[in-house]
Design an enzyme around this catalytic site. Sequence first.
Site, mmCIF file in Angstrom:
data_model
loop_
_atom_site.group_PDB
_atom_site.id
_atom_site.type_symbol
_atom_site.label_atom_id
_atom_site.label_comp_id
_atom_site.label_asym_id
_atom_site.label_seq_id
_atom_site.Cartn_x
_atom_site.Cartn_y
_atom_site.Cartn_z
ATOM 1 N N GLU A 30 0.841 -1.190 0.000
ATOM 2 C CA GLU A 30 0.000 0.000 0.000
ATOM 3 C C GLU A 30 0.877 1.242 0.000
ATOM 4 O O GLU A 30 1.977 1.236 0.544
ATOM 5 C CB GLU A 30 -0.863 0.039 1.275
ATOM 6 C CG GLU A 30 -1.880 -1.069 1.332
ATOM 7 C CD GLU A 30 -2.561 -1.196 2.699
ATOM 8 O OE1 GLU A 30 -3.746 -1.528 2.703
ATOM 9 O OE2 GLU A 30 -1.919 -0.973 3.738
ATOM 10 N N CYS A 69 3.059 8.724 0.989
ATOM 11 C CA CYS A 69 3.772 7.865 1.931
ATOM 12 C C CYS A 69 4.035 6.540 1.232
ATOM 13 O O CYS A 69 3.095 5.843 0.845
ATOM 14 C CB CYS A 69 2.892 7.671 3.172
ATOM 15 S SG CYS A 69 3.608 6.555 4.389
ATOM 16 N N CYS A 89 7.323 -6.441 7.123
ATOM 17 C CA CYS A 89 8.473 -5.849 7.818
ATOM 18 C C CYS A 89 9.128 -6.920 8.666
ATOM 19 O O CYS A 89 8.460 -7.781 9.228
ATOM 20 C CB CYS A 89 8.018 -4.686 8.699
ATOM 21 S SG CYS A 89 9.395 -3.750 9.424
ATOM 22 N N CYS A 119 8.064 -4.169 16.070
ATOM 23 C CA CYS A 119 7.594 -3.094 16.944
ATOM 24 C C CYS A 119 6.140 -3.400 17.340
ATOM 25 O O CYS A 119 5.298 -3.633 16.474
ATOM 26 C CB CYS A 119 7.703 -1.753 16.232
ATOM 27 S SG CYS A 119 9.363 -1.450 15.569
ATOM 28 N N CYS A 141 2.859 -1.497 15.884
ATOM 29 C CA CYS A 141 2.726 -1.294 14.436
ATOM 30 C C CYS A 141 2.029 -2.476 13.761
ATOM 31 O O CYS A 141 2.415 -3.627 13.962
ATOM 32 C CB CYS A 141 4.109 -1.085 13.823
ATOM 33 S SG CYS A 141 4.047 -0.851 12.030
ATOM 34 N N GLY A 156 7.425 -1.352 6.121
ATOM 35 C CA GLY A 156 8.820 -1.770 6.035
ATOM 36 C C GLY A 156 9.810 -0.779 6.612
ATOM 37 O O GLY A 156 9.469 0.353 6.969
ATOM 38 N N GLU A 157 11.054 -1.244 6.695
ATOM 39 C CA GLU A 157 12.131 -0.434 7.240
ATOM 40 C C GLU A 157 13.074 -0.061 6.086
ATOM 41 O O GLU A 157 13.822 -0.910 5.592
ATOM 42 C CB GLU A 157 12.855 -1.234 8.334
ATOM 43 C CG GLU A 157 14.170 -0.652 8.817
ATOM 44 C CD GLU A 157 14.098 0.847 9.170
ATOM 45 O OE1 GLU A 157 13.149 1.276 9.855
ATOM 46 O OE2 GLU A 157 15.002 1.584 8.727
ATOM 47 N N SER A 197 12.270 7.730 7.043
ATOM 48 C CA SER A 197 12.062 7.448 8.459
ATOM 49 C C SER A 197 12.608 6.065 8.792
ATOM 50 O O SER A 197 12.377 5.108 8.056
ATOM 51 C CB SER A 197 10.554 7.492 8.756
ATOM 52 O OG SER A 197 10.304 7.150 10.096
ATOM 53 N N SER A 245 12.603 7.055 14.507
ATOM 54 C CA SER A 245 11.499 6.666 15.376
ATOM 55 C C SER A 245 12.053 6.254 16.735
ATOM 56 O O SER A 245 12.438 5.113 16.939
ATOM 57 C CB SER A 245 10.708 5.519 14.746
ATOM 58 O OG SER A 245 10.226 5.933 13.487
ATOM 59 N N LEU A 246 12.099 7.203 17.624
ATOM 60 C CA LEU A 246 12.698 6.971 18.939
ATOM 61 C C LEU A 246 11.691 6.238 19.831
ATOM 62 O O LEU A 246 11.991 5.186 20.391
ATOM 63 C CB LEU A 246 13.078 8.337 19.533
ATOM 64 C CG LEU A 246 13.996 8.347 20.733
ATOM 65 C CD1 LEU A 246 15.288 7.603 20.457
ATOM 66 C CD2 LEU A 246 14.301 9.790 21.140
ATOM 67 N N ASN A 265 -2.225 5.157 16.659
ATOM 68 C CA ASN A 265 -3.357 4.816 15.792
ATOM 69 C C ASN A 265 -3.696 3.344 15.985
ATOM 70 O O ASN A 265 -2.857 2.493 15.718
ATOM 71 C CB ASN A 265 -3.000 5.063 14.317
ATOM 72 C CG ASN A 265 -2.676 6.518 14.059
ATOM 73 O OD1 ASN A 265 -3.414 7.406 14.474
ATOM 74 N ND2 ASN A 265 -1.557 6.779 13.400
ATOM 75 N N CYS A 277 -0.368 6.223 10.058
ATOM 76 C CA CYS A 277 0.900 5.644 10.517
ATOM 77 C C CYS A 277 0.645 4.370 11.295
ATOM 78 O O CYS A 277 -0.147 4.358 12.232
ATOM 79 C CB CYS A 277 1.590 6.562 11.522
ATOM 80 S SG CYS A 277 2.308 7.996 10.837
HETATM 81 N N1 SAH Z 1 10.110 1.574 9.687
HETATM 82 C C1 SAH Z 1 10.157 2.993 9.616
HETATM 83 C C2 SAH Z 1 9.056 3.629 8.786
HETATM 84 C C3 SAH Z 1 7.638 3.128 9.003
HETATM 85 S S1 SAH Z 1 6.747 3.633 10.420
HETATM 86 C C4 SAH Z 1 10.162 3.591 11.016
HETATM 87 O O1 SAH Z 1 9.985 2.842 11.972
HETATM 88 O O2 SAH Z 1 10.399 4.780 11.154
HETATM 89 C C5 SAH Z 1 6.459 5.350 10.329
HETATM 90 C C6 SAH Z 1 6.166 5.978 11.692
HETATM 91 O O3 SAH Z 1 4.922 5.515 12.228
HETATM 92 C C7 SAH Z 1 7.217 5.629 12.736
HETATM 93 O O4 SAH Z 1 7.624 6.773 13.415
HETATM 94 C C8 SAH Z 1 6.487 4.703 13.695
HETATM 95 O O5 SAH Z 1 7.022 4.796 14.984
HETATM 96 C C9 SAH Z 1 5.071 5.225 13.604
HETATM 97 N N2 SAH Z 1 4.047 4.240 13.979
HETATM 98 C C10 SAH Z 1 4.087 2.908 13.802
HETATM 99 N N3 SAH Z 1 2.945 2.333 14.249
HETATM 100 C C11 SAH Z 1 2.163 3.338 14.711
HETATM 101 C C12 SAH Z 1 0.837 3.398 15.258
HETATM 102 N N4 SAH Z 1 0.096 2.297 15.406
HETATM 103 N N5 SAH Z 1 0.341 4.605 15.605
HETATM 104 C C13 SAH Z 1 1.076 5.722 15.424
HETATM 105 N N6 SAH Z 1 2.313 5.736 14.880
HETATM 106 C C14 SAH Z 1 2.854 4.550 14.531
#
Ligand code: SAH
Length: 357
Positions: free
Chosen positions: A99, A112, A119, A123, A126, A175-176, A207, A229-230, A306, A349
């Site tokens: 997507e 995006c 992935c 995490c 996600c 994905g990363e 990101s 993404s800290l 989200n 996200c």
């Molecule tokens: N793998 C990469 C890019 C994809 S995620 C990364 O981790 O940065 C893009 C952003 O969405 C990241 O900052 C991640 O922390 C955030 N994210 C992932 N799942 C989420 C969720 N359920 N709600 C809000 N933000 C989320």
Amino acid sequence: MDKTNLYDLDPARMTEWVASLGEPAYRAKQIIEWLYEKDIGDADRMSNLPAEFRRSLKDRSTAVLPEVGEIVRGADGTEKILLRLAPTAKPSGKALKIECVLMPAEDRTTLCVSSQAGCALDCVFCATATMGFKRNLTCAEIIGQVIVAKRHLAKSLEEETGTRRLSNIVFMGMGEPLLNFDSLCRSLRILTGKDGMGMSPSRITVSTAGVADRLLELAEGFAVNIAISLNAPSPDLRARIMPRVSARHDLDALLEAARQVGKTRRKPVTFEYVLLAGVTDRPEQARELVKLISRIRCKVNLIPFNPFPGSDYRRPEPQEVLAFQKILWDADIPTYIRWSQGLDVRAACGQLAISSR
Ligand code: SAH
């Protein structure tokens, strides 16, 4: 012999490839112009190429893009575009789907893009993680998302259902990106190259979940924005909510990489921080976060969680989000809240996941 997908070749590779067919470098420029300026991939229509070369192009290359499936539009105008990938040489049974998401805003229209199908990271907040890892996307599949989105916007403009052109790209889909480094770099060279799409790198953001050892290389190679993404203010909590990436790259290494990235450029790095109610959104965690990053030139984007099916985490109340933000601002850290778009169509996200029906 496998045919070369022209969309996989960045400008330098296109020049090499054309040379291997005994043609001068300017032919590469001509092909690139057809692909990205005129949006034509069919060699037969590349009318300024000699007929013989057009024939050898047809024999040796393809120009295949992902196939557009359903496009779902959310109440706020966000559009989620479902794409079917062409099957790869290794038969994997079903055709994979990915997507990408178009997000209109007042001053910009952002796409995006996904960098992998599924992935390999885990995490816990996600949705993409629940799919597991399918495979890396090719450069053609990354660029394909951009081309498909541009075509869709152009069509909406023609049909007067939309008025926008693509202005920004964020690598924040499935994905990363830093674990698919080769395709990422090729696609960035096409996107930003003068011999390519010629986009300004300041309109592109990559990101990462924290693949520290690739960060500097990315920053040195491309003037794109970098977001990290800290998501947690301490190693323990980070290890709990981002287990796999934390095990490979500890928080110190990640922050050191962020500091180095900050030195290579004028722009501050961006830290993203997902707010999970009761888990990462407490005021003491905001204070811990301040201590952790106050000496790095940065800004912070807070992303209220989200939700997605099967997840027990909750989004904090708006006042908790604002209180968290205030603690960071009070410490002079520029901090913005990213209320995600596209929640109603699962395009926000962390909500991108394709069930294997
Ligand atoms: N793998 C990469 C890019 C994809 S995620 C990364 O981790 O940065 C893009 C952003 O969405 C990241 O900052 C991640 O922390 C955030 N994210 C992932 N799942 C989420 C969720 N359920 N709600 C809000 N933000 C989320």
